[in-house]
Enzyme design. Sequence first.
Site: not given
Length: 262
Positions: A129, A109
């Site tokens: 995740e 990210e």
Amino acid sequence: MRTIRFERQDTVGRIVLANPPYNRLDLQFSESLRQAVHDASQSDIRVLVVQAEGPHFSFGGEVREWPGKDVNWFHTFVAEVNLSYRAIEALRVPTIAAVQGVAFGGGLELALACDFIVAAEDAVFRCVEVTTGMLPIAGALQRLAERVGRGRASRFAMLGEPISGSLAGELGIATHVVPEAELAQATEALARKLALGPTKSYAATRKLLKVWSAGGVPAADATLLDITMDLFDTEDCTRGFLNTAKAFDLDIEPPEMLFNGR
């Protein structure tokens, strides 16, 4: 020990993740990153490189610090991480992520918050995740969808499939892909090229693309005129028009210019 630092050489700034070998993003990460971005924004740099010490860009969040925390803590943590990443996107200079080794979770990210990603061929990007029952918390899902489409973004986020540096280049996640031995050289060459370019034009390009991201082509079209007019009287644009006009008079290709960023 500072795990993130801002440094500069001439007009090239660098935010360095300095917690090798894994450069995990711990509880102090977002505050340290925001401070580094603030330092960058207060300087006169014309390009910013985000890079990491050691064999890996970042393994992502330091999840070992999370068990036992309550939802209010997690809400604050996620909000602060997003603020730090969006601060990079809000800068008025081009940004480059130089990625070697692993860029998992929050590391991916962080790279996606930059305009350019220069990746080693054998780098590995991954939305991890899902392996914890979570989803990407700092913008990877929507930014992947923007770059590679909803279907592929769903695949990478839901299945947690690794993405090699080479594949990232083919899909448009990475803008440049090179052998790892050439990563530093390629990143430096791109940074120097951008540092000598029309900085205000780059800022306008970034602004228009953000408008497009939020509202699509109609929103970008509605904003284009104002953004363009803001550039017209800049020193770089004035010199650029004159340089091209003279070349046309001589029936030659316009010579390459060195812009001063004003």
